[in-house]
Design a protein around this motif. Structure first.
Motif, PDB file in Angstrom:
ATOM      1  N   VAL A   8       0.849  -1.230   0.067  1.00  0.00           N
ATOM      2  CA  VAL A   8      -0.118  -0.145  -0.021  1.00  0.00           C
ATOM      3  C   VAL A   8       0.818   1.273   0.114  1.00  0.00           C
ATOM      4  CG1 VAL A   8      -1.946   1.048   1.098  1.00  0.00           C
ATOM      5  CG2 VAL A   8      -1.704  -1.305   1.513  1.00  0.00           C
ATOM      6  N   ASP A   9       1.125   1.984  -1.220  1.00  0.00           N
ATOM      7  CA  ASP A   9       1.899   2.863  -1.269  1.00  0.00           C
ATOM      8  C   ASP A   9       1.737   3.616  -2.478  1.00  0.00           C
ATOM      9  OD1 ASP A   9       4.143   4.825  -1.672  1.00  0.00           O
ATOM     10  OD2 ASP A   9       5.328   3.418  -0.386  1.00  0.00           O
ATOM     11  N   ASP A  10       1.612   5.246  -2.545  1.00  0.00           N
ATOM     12  CA  ASP A  10       0.808   6.067  -3.514  1.00  0.00           C
ATOM     13  C   ASP A  10       2.447   6.076  -4.345  1.00  0.00           C
ATOM     14  OD1 ASP A  10       1.945   7.515  -1.534  1.00  0.00           O
ATOM     15  OD2 ASP A  10       0.833   9.464  -2.171  1.00  0.00           O
ATOM     16  N   ASP A  11       3.519   5.903  -3.970  1.00  0.00           N
ATOM     17  CA  ASP A  11       4.438   6.256  -4.821  1.00  0.00           C
ATOM     18  C   ASP A  11       4.834   5.251  -5.766  1.00  0.00           C
ATOM     19  OD1 ASP A  11       7.348   6.427  -5.918  1.00  0.00           O
ATOM     20  OD2 ASP A  11       7.839   7.337  -4.235  1.00  0.00           O
ATOM     21  N   GLU A  12       4.348   5.519  -7.121  1.00  0.00           N
ATOM     22  CA  GLU A  12       4.266   4.592  -8.113  1.00  0.00           C
ATOM     23  C   GLU A  12       5.685   3.830  -8.567  1.00  0.00           C
ATOM     24  OE1 GLU A  12       3.075   4.468 -12.811  1.00  0.00           O
ATOM     25  OE2 GLU A  12       2.256   5.999 -11.710  1.00  0.00           O
ATOM     26  N   ALA A  13       6.651   4.699  -8.450  1.00  0.00           N
ATOM     27  CA  ALA A  13       8.265   4.171  -8.838  1.00  0.00           C
ATOM     28  C   ALA A  13       8.512   3.535  -7.732  1.00  0.00           C
ATOM     29  CB  ALA A  13       8.873   5.499  -8.857  1.00  0.00           C
ATOM     30  N   LEU A  14       8.353   3.744  -6.392  1.00  0.00           N
ATOM     31  CA  LEU A  14       8.868   2.787  -5.422  1.00  0.00           C
ATOM     32  C   LEU A  14       8.030   1.546  -5.512  1.00  0.00           C
ATOM     33  CD1 LEU A  14      10.403   2.411  -3.100  1.00  0.00           C
ATOM     34  CD2 LEU A  14       8.757   3.617  -1.751  1.00  0.00           C
ATOM     35  N   SER A  15       6.617   1.667  -5.757  1.00  0.00           N
ATOM     36  CA  SER A  15       5.802   0.490  -5.868  1.00  0.00           C
ATOM     37  C   SER A  15       6.517  -0.619  -6.786  1.00  0.00           C
ATOM     38  CB  SER A  15       4.407   0.525  -6.212  1.00  0.00           C
ATOM     39  OG  SER A  15       3.667   1.222  -4.637  1.00  0.00           O
ATOM     40  N   GLU A  16       6.545  -0.110  -7.817  1.00  0.00           N
ATOM     41  CA  GLU A  16       7.208  -0.885  -8.974  1.00  0.00           C
ATOM     42  C   GLU A  16       8.776  -1.470  -8.702  1.00  0.00           C
ATOM     43  OE1 GLU A  16       7.447   1.325 -12.504  1.00  0.00           O
ATOM     44  OE2 GLU A  16       8.732  -0.349 -13.539  1.00  0.00           O
ATOM     45  N   MET A  17       9.346  -0.636  -7.908  1.00  0.00           N
ATOM     46  CA  MET A  17      10.612  -1.337  -7.550  1.00  0.00           C
ATOM     47  C   MET A  17      10.470  -2.412  -6.289  1.00  0.00           C
ATOM     48  SD  MET A  17      13.085  -1.315  -4.723  1.00  0.00           S
ATOM     49  CE  MET A  17      12.995  -0.253  -3.729  1.00  0.00           C
ATOM     50  N   ILE A  18       9.609  -2.184  -5.456  1.00  0.00           N
ATOM     51  CA  ILE A  18       9.086  -3.136  -4.629  1.00  0.00           C
ATOM     52  C   ILE A  18       8.586  -4.524  -5.260  1.00  0.00           C
ATOM     53  CG2 ILE A  18       7.809  -3.647  -2.665  1.00  0.00           C
ATOM     54  CD1 ILE A  18       7.867  -0.668  -1.674  1.00  0.00           C
ATOM     55  N   GLY A  19       7.858  -4.323  -5.950  1.00  0.00           N
ATOM     56  CA  GLY A  19       7.090  -5.345  -6.974  1.00  0.00           C
ATOM     57  C   GLY A  19       8.265  -6.311  -7.537  1.00  0.00           C
ATOM     58  N   ILE A  20       9.307  -5.483  -8.291  1.00  0.00           N
ATOM     59  CA  ILE A  20      10.333  -6.479  -8.920  1.00  0.00           C
ATOM     60  C   ILE A  20      11.279  -7.109  -7.845  1.00  0.00           C
ATOM     61  CG2 ILE A  20      12.483  -6.132 -10.216  1.00  0.00           C
ATOM     62  CD1 ILE A  20      11.304  -3.616 -11.598  1.00  0.00           C
ATOM     63  N   VAL A  21      11.361  -6.658  -6.546  1.00  0.00           N
ATOM     64  CA  VAL A  21      12.160  -7.159  -5.569  1.00  0.00           C
ATOM     65  C   VAL A  21      11.502  -8.450  -5.000  1.00  0.00           C
ATOM     66  CG1 VAL A  21      13.163  -6.800  -3.345  1.00  0.00           C
ATOM     67  CG2 VAL A  21      13.497  -5.069  -5.045  1.00  0.00           C
ATOM     68  N   LEU A  22      10.127  -8.110  -4.820  1.00  0.00           N
ATOM     69  CA  LEU A  22       9.462  -9.044  -4.127  1.00  0.00           C
ATOM     70  C   LEU A  22       9.244 -10.406  -5.128  1.00  0.00           C
ATOM     71  CD1 LEU A  22       6.586  -7.196  -2.339  1.00  0.00           C
ATOM     72  CD2 LEU A  22       8.451  -8.425  -1.580  1.00  0.00           C
ATOM     73  N   ARG A  23       8.964 -10.129  -6.496  1.00  0.00           N
ATOM     74  CA  ARG A  23       8.902 -11.142  -7.452  1.00  0.00           C
ATOM     75  C   ARG A  23       9.842 -12.001  -7.603  1.00  0.00           C
ATOM     76  NH1 ARG A  23       5.897  -6.866 -10.398  1.00  0.00           N
ATOM     77  NH2 ARG A  23       3.729  -7.315 -10.234  1.00  0.00           N
ATOM     78  N   ASN A  24      11.309 -11.282  -7.621  1.00  0.00           N
ATOM     79  CA  ASN A  24      12.700 -11.805  -7.728  1.00  0.00           C
ATOM     80  C   ASN A  24      12.762 -12.746  -6.499  1.00  0.00           C
ATOM     81  OD1 ASN A  24      12.970 -10.599 -10.077  1.00  0.00           O
ATOM     82  ND2 ASN A  24      14.312  -8.977  -9.202  1.00  0.00           N
ATOM     83  N   ASP A  25      12.324 -12.341  -5.394  1.00  0.00           N
ATOM     84  CA  ASP A  25      12.463 -13.531  -4.232  1.00  0.00           C
ATOM     85  C   ASP A  25      11.252 -14.369  -4.124  1.00  0.00           C
ATOM     86  OD1 ASP A  25      14.253 -11.158  -3.636  1.00  0.00           O
ATOM     87  OD2 ASP A  25      14.997 -12.606  -2.358  1.00  0.00           O
ATOM     88  N   GLY A  26      10.463 -14.683  -4.954  1.00  0.00           N
ATOM     89  CA  GLY A  26       9.561 -15.388  -4.842  1.00  0.00           C
ATOM     90  C   GLY A  26       8.094 -15.342  -4.325  1.00  0.00           C
TER      91      GLY A  26
END
Length: 224
Positions: A8-26
Motif C-alpha cells: 500500500v503505497d502511492d509512490d508509483e516508482a517505489l511500488s514498481e521497484m518493490i514489486g520487482i524485488v518481491l517477485r525476484n524473491d518468490g
C-alpha cells in the motif's frame, strides 16, 4: 505456494521497484495506491503480509493499520519516510509489527518480510505457565484463568521467548534477535512498544505488570 504481499503505497516508482524485488524473491505482490481503498483490497486479496506506507491519500497508514488489525493478525510492516520518534511509535502502537525507514535497501526489505513470514517449526506439545497465564505453544493459544486471550503472532512469539526462560533477563537487542529475527542493530523501540501492547492484553493491571517484568537498565523477564 507463493506468499502474497499487499503493498500500500502511492509512490508509483517505489511500488514498481518493490514489486520487482518481491517477485525476484518468490513473492506475489498486490498493489494499492489509495488509502481509502486499502481495507477493501486487503479483504479481497487476503495477503500473507502488508507493506504499508504511512502517508497516503484518502486515509493515512495509521488508520489503515488499525482497521486491518481490528479484523486480522496478519503481519504489518510500515514503510515510512518519517524518522520522527512520535510517528514511528504511533505506527507501532496502531498495530504494526515492524517498520522500515525510506530509503531502504531491497535486501533489507526482503529480510524483514522473510522474518515476519518465517514458517513455524513443527512443535511438540508444550505448555508454559507464567502466573495465571497458560501458553499452549503448539496450539498457539494463550489463556488467563481459563479465558482465551487473542495475541498477534509477534506478540505470541515475544511472550513465548520470555516464558521459556523465566530465569533469564532479556536485553532488548537479544529480543530483537530472537523474536524479530534481526542479526544487526535495530530500533529497540520496537521492543518497548510491543511489550506495552502485550501487557495491555495479558496483564490484569498493565501499570503494575506481573507477567512481563521490566528489569531497569537491562531489559525484560517473565514474572513468576
Amino acid at each position: 505456494m507463493k506468499a502474497r504481499i499487499l503493498v500500500v503505497d502511492d509512490d508509483e516508482a517505489l511500488s514498481e521497484m518493490i514489486g520487482i524485488v518481491l517477485r525476484n524473491d518468490g513473492f506475489e505482490p498486490v498493489f494499492c495506491a489509495d488509502g481509502a481503498k486499502a481495507l477493501e483490497v486487503f479483504q479481497d486479496n487476503k495477503p500473507d503480509l502488508v507493506l504499508l506506507d504511512l502517508m497516503l491519500p484518502g486515509m493515512d497508514g495509521i488508520e489503515i493499520c488499525r482497521l486491518i488489525r481490528a479484523e486480522s493478525d496478519v503481519p504489518i510492516v510500515m514503510l515510512t519516510a518519517k524518522s520522527d520518534t512520535s510517528d514511528v511509535v504511533r505506527g507501532l502502537e496502531s498495530g504494526a509489527d515492524d517498520y522500515v525507514a525510506k530509503p531502504f535497501k531491497p535486501a533489507e526489505l526482503v529480510a524483514r518480510v522473510r522474518a515476519r513470514l518465517r514458517p513455524g517449526d513443527v512443535k511438540a506439545p508444550e505448555t508454559l505457565v507464567i502466573g495465571e497465564i497458560s501458553i499452549d505453544v503448539a496450539g498457539h493459544s494463550v489463556r488467563r484463568a481459563g479465558e482465551k486471550i487473542s495475541l498477534t503472532p509477534l506478540e505470541f512469539d515475544l511472550l513465548v521467548a520470555l516464558a521459556r526462560k523465566p530465569w533469564q533477563v532479556f536485553s532488548r537487542e537479544l529480543l530483537l534477535e530472537q523474536v524479530w529475527g534481526y542479526r544487526h542493530a535495530a530500533d529497540t523501540r520496537l521492543v518497548n512498544v510491543h511489550v506495552q501492547r502485550l501487557r495491555s492484553k495479558i496483564e490484569r493491571d498493565p501499570e503494575a505488570p506481573e507477567v512481563v517484568l521490566t528489569v531497569r537498565g537491562v531489559g525484560y523477564k517473565a514474572g513468576s
